[in-house]
Design a protein around this motif. Sequence first.
Motif, PDB file in Angstrom:
ATOM      1  N   PRO A  25      -6.936  -8.669  14.138  1.00 20.25           N
ATOM      2  CA  PRO A  25      -8.037  -8.098  13.351  1.00 20.25           C
ATOM      3  C   PRO A  25      -7.689  -8.117  11.866  1.00 20.25           C
ATOM      4  CG  PRO A  25      -7.510  -6.709  15.224  1.00 20.25           C
ATOM      5  CD  PRO A  25      -6.424  -7.749  15.155  1.00 20.25           C
ATOM      6  N   THR A  26      -8.668  -8.513  11.030  1.00 26.73           N
ATOM      7  CA  THR A  26      -8.404  -8.627   9.592  1.00 26.73           C
ATOM      8  C   THR A  26      -9.119  -7.540   8.802  1.00 26.73           C
ATOM      9  OG1 THR A  26     -10.304 -10.045   9.064  1.00 26.73           O
ATOM     10  CG2 THR A  26      -8.310 -11.139   9.861  1.00 26.73           C
ATOM     11  N   LYS A  27      -8.419  -7.012   7.797  1.00 27.04           N
ATOM     12  CA  LYS A  27      -9.027  -6.023   6.909  1.00 27.04           C
ATOM     13  C   LYS A  27     -10.130  -6.656   6.071  1.00 27.04           C
ATOM     14  CE  LYS A  27      -5.284  -2.669   6.302  1.00 27.04           C
ATOM     15  NZ  LYS A  27      -4.388  -2.015   5.323  1.00 27.04           N
ATOM     16  N   GLN A  28      -9.957  -7.938   5.763  1.00 25.02           N
ATOM     17  CA  GLN A  28     -10.931  -8.646   4.925  1.00 25.02           C
ATOM     18  C   GLN A  28     -12.330  -8.564   5.527  1.00 25.02           C
ATOM     19  OE1 GLN A  28     -10.175 -12.839   4.595  1.00 25.02           O
ATOM     20  NE2 GLN A  28     -11.945 -13.222   3.290  1.00 25.02           N
ATOM     21  N   SER A 109     -23.049 -17.022  12.426  1.00 27.72           N
ATOM     22  CA  SER A 109     -23.508 -16.983  11.040  1.00 27.72           C
ATOM     23  C   SER A 109     -23.097 -15.672  10.375  1.00 27.72           C
ATOM     24  CB  SER A 109     -25.044 -17.116  10.994  1.00 27.72           C
ATOM     25  OG  SER A 109     -25.531 -17.005   9.679  1.00 27.72           O
ATOM     26  N   ASP A 110     -23.162 -15.674   9.067  1.00 23.97           N
ATOM     27  CA  ASP A 110     -23.045 -14.446   8.278  1.00 23.97           C
ATOM     28  C   ASP A 110     -24.354 -13.679   8.441  1.00 23.97           C
ATOM     29  OD1 ASP A 110     -23.022 -12.489   6.296  1.00 23.97           O
ATOM     30  OD2 ASP A 110     -22.298 -13.835   4.727  1.00 23.97           O
ATOM     31  N   ALA A 111     -24.283 -12.424   8.878  1.00 25.04           N
ATOM     32  CA  ALA A 111     -25.504 -11.642   9.124  1.00 25.04           C
ATOM     33  C   ALA A 111     -26.380 -11.548   7.882  1.00 25.04           C
ATOM     34  CB  ALA A 111     -25.137 -10.243   9.611  1.00 25.04           C
ATOM     35  N   MET A 112     -25.767 -11.574   6.701  1.00 31.38           N
ATOM     36  CA  MET A 112     -26.537 -11.480   5.457  1.00 31.38           C
ATOM     37  C   MET A 112     -27.375 -12.729   5.202  1.00 31.38           C
ATOM     38  SD  MET A 112     -26.191  -8.522   4.061  1.00 31.38           S
ATOM     39  CE  MET A 112     -26.756  -8.800   2.378  1.00 31.38           C
ATOM     40  N   GLN A 113     -27.065 -13.821   5.925  1.00 28.57           N
ATOM     41  CA  GLN A 113     -27.804 -15.070   5.754  1.00 28.57           C
ATOM     42  C   GLN A 113     -28.814 -15.309   6.883  1.00 28.57           C
ATOM     43  OE1 GLN A 113     -27.211 -16.683   2.907  1.00 28.57           O
ATOM     44  NE2 GLN A 113     -25.645 -15.144   2.473  1.00 28.57           N
ATOM     45  N   LEU A 129     -20.550  -1.869  12.760  1.00 34.49           N
ATOM     46  CA  LEU A 129     -20.599  -2.670  11.533  1.00 34.49           C
ATOM     47  C   LEU A 129     -19.279  -2.622  10.774  1.00 34.49           C
ATOM     48  CD1 LEU A 129     -24.161  -1.833  10.120  1.00 34.49           C
ATOM     49  CD2 LEU A 129     -23.399  -3.934  11.245  1.00 34.49           C
ATOM     50  N   PRO A 130     -18.822  -3.773  10.290  1.00 30.20           N
ATOM     51  CA  PRO A 130     -17.627  -3.793   9.443  1.00 30.20           C
ATOM     52  C   PRO A 130     -17.816  -2.844   8.262  1.00 30.20           C
ATOM     53  CG  PRO A 130     -18.333  -6.021   9.995  1.00 30.20           C
ATOM     54  CD  PRO A 130     -19.423  -5.111  10.453  1.00 30.20           C
ATOM     55  N   TYR A 131     -16.818  -2.017   8.008  1.00 30.83           N
ATOM     56  CA  TYR A 131     -16.959  -0.970   7.003  1.00 30.83           C
ATOM     57  C   TYR A 131     -17.333  -1.495   5.618  1.00 30.83           C
ATOM     58  CZ  TYR A 131     -14.804   2.287  10.341  1.00 30.83           C
ATOM     59  OH  TYR A 131     -14.542   3.073  11.433  1.00 30.83           O
ATOM     60  N   ASN A 132     -16.793  -2.668   5.268  1.00 24.20           N
ATOM     61  CA  ASN A 132     -16.956  -3.130   3.880  1.00 24.20           C
ATOM     62  C   ASN A 132     -18.338  -3.701   3.594  1.00 24.20           C
ATOM     63  OD1 ASN A 132     -16.326  -5.178   5.662  1.00 24.20           O
ATOM     64  ND2 ASN A 132     -15.035  -6.319   4.256  1.00 24.20           N
ATOM     65  N   VAL A 133     -19.138  -3.993   4.620  1.00 22.59           N
ATOM     66  CA  VAL A 133     -20.471  -4.576   4.369  1.00 22.59           C
ATOM     67  C   VAL A 133     -21.569  -3.832   5.135  1.00 22.59           C
ATOM     68  CG1 VAL A 133     -19.615  -6.902   3.842  1.00 22.59           C
ATOM     69  CG2 VAL A 133     -20.130  -6.282   6.222  1.00 22.59           C
ATOM     70  N   VAL A 155     -20.407   3.293  11.763  1.00 27.12           N
ATOM     71  CA  VAL A 155     -19.900   2.986  10.427  1.00 27.12           C
ATOM     72  C   VAL A 155     -18.838   4.019  10.061  1.00 27.12           C
ATOM     73  CG1 VAL A 155     -22.040   1.888   9.602  1.00 27.12           C
ATOM     74  CG2 VAL A 155     -21.762   4.356   9.363  1.00 27.12           C
ATOM     75  N   GLN A 156     -18.187   3.798   8.942  1.00 26.17           N
ATOM     76  CA  GLN A 156     -17.241   4.780   8.420  1.00 26.17           C
ATOM     77  C   GLN A 156     -17.965   6.117   8.259  1.00 26.17           C
ATOM     78  OE1 GLN A 156     -15.212   3.313   4.989  1.00 26.17           O
ATOM     79  NE2 GLN A 156     -14.477   5.327   4.345  1.00 26.17           N
ATOM     80  N   ALA A 157     -17.300   7.218   8.607  1.00 29.46           N
ATOM     81  CA  ALA A 157     -17.940   8.545   8.595  1.00 29.46           C
ATOM     82  C   ALA A 157     -18.571   8.862   7.240  1.00 29.46           C
ATOM     83  CB  ALA A 157     -16.911   9.618   8.961  1.00 29.46           C
ATOM     84  N   GLU A 158     -17.890   8.488   6.182  1.00 27.84           N
ATOM     85  CA  GLU A 158     -18.403   8.739   4.829  1.00 27.84           C
ATOM     86  C   GLU A 158     -19.719   7.997   4.597  1.00 27.84           C
ATOM     87  OE1 GLU A 158     -16.944   7.869   0.225  1.00 27.84           O
ATOM     88  OE2 GLU A 158     -15.500   7.741   1.876  1.00 27.84           O
ATOM     89  N   VAL A 159     -19.794   6.758   5.094  1.00 19.22           N
ATOM     90  CA  VAL A 159     -21.020   5.966   4.968  1.00 19.22           C
ATOM     91  C   VAL A 159     -22.123   6.564   5.834  1.00 19.22           C
ATOM     92  CG1 VAL A 159     -22.054   3.682   5.341  1.00 19.22           C
ATOM     93  CG2 VAL A 159     -19.744   3.874   4.392  1.00 19.22           C
TER      94      VAL A 159
END
Length: 297
Positions: A25-28, A109-113, A129-133, A155-159
């Motif tokens: 698993p990647t943080k990126q 695909s990239d979900a944003m596309q 969902l990945p936290y960063n997006v 999602v992240q609790a803060e989000v």
Amino acid sequence: MSNTPEALLGPADIRELAAALGVRPTKQRGQNFVIDANTVRRIVRTADVRPEDVVVEVGPGLGSLTLALLEAADRVVAVEIDDVLAGALPATIEARMPERADRFALVHSDAMQVTELPGPPPTALVANLPYNVAVPVLLHMLETFPTIERTLVMVQAEVADRLAAAPGSKVYGVPSVKANWYADVRRAGAIGRKVFWPAPNVDSGLVSLVRRAEPVKTTASRREVFAVVDAAFAQRRKTLRAALSGWAGSAAAAESALVAAGVSPQARGEALTVEEFARIAENRPADKAENKERGEQ
């Protein structure tokens, strides 16, 4: 439908699959795989997934949640950006739930596309969902697929707190208002760190979004309303008179728009509902709106 417990992935299955694929698993990409079958079943229940649903899942990873969704829904369409994970998922579905494999589709695909999906229109969105997006992906999917009636995202609790925040809350901001443009939003539970591999350094939360039965009543477009929201929170410590001066052309013009919208020029963005932001957008000074239209032509 399969009710076989062995169909779902456990911790050993996840690690075995990952090892076979050479996946770490990647943080990126914000990857944290759910390794607990009880948790994915809980997510499906909380999402109120129904036998007739066409569910879209973003970021299926190794397939933990995908399999649980296939148990409950009519069809599942998974959107995965990672080449290795996208390549492996159909085989995992075929191996563990062969009787449902024809009810599964993968979009690599990239979900944003993503602007279209195979098969019938989706009725539900369920995703870890990945936290960063998380926020941009969620808003993109809600805008692109208006047939999505029910959404449950982890999602992240803060989000999660930000998405579900009400006006006046310290964490109420751009995600809160934009999500509320589309849906009634609420927190739907917490998820512990131990159900993930690797265990994240933050807590996770579930957010439920049920699409509004009636859209926000306004003559302004979504883009125009979101422009006001972005401007209001770009300098959230400032009064709206000051924060919206660039958007309106001047502080005086911003004050005129606010007064016309029935909003105090001394208010701050965190106090306003999405309907109030829409009224401000409707009252943007004519010359500023005309200049914007000319610039877009």
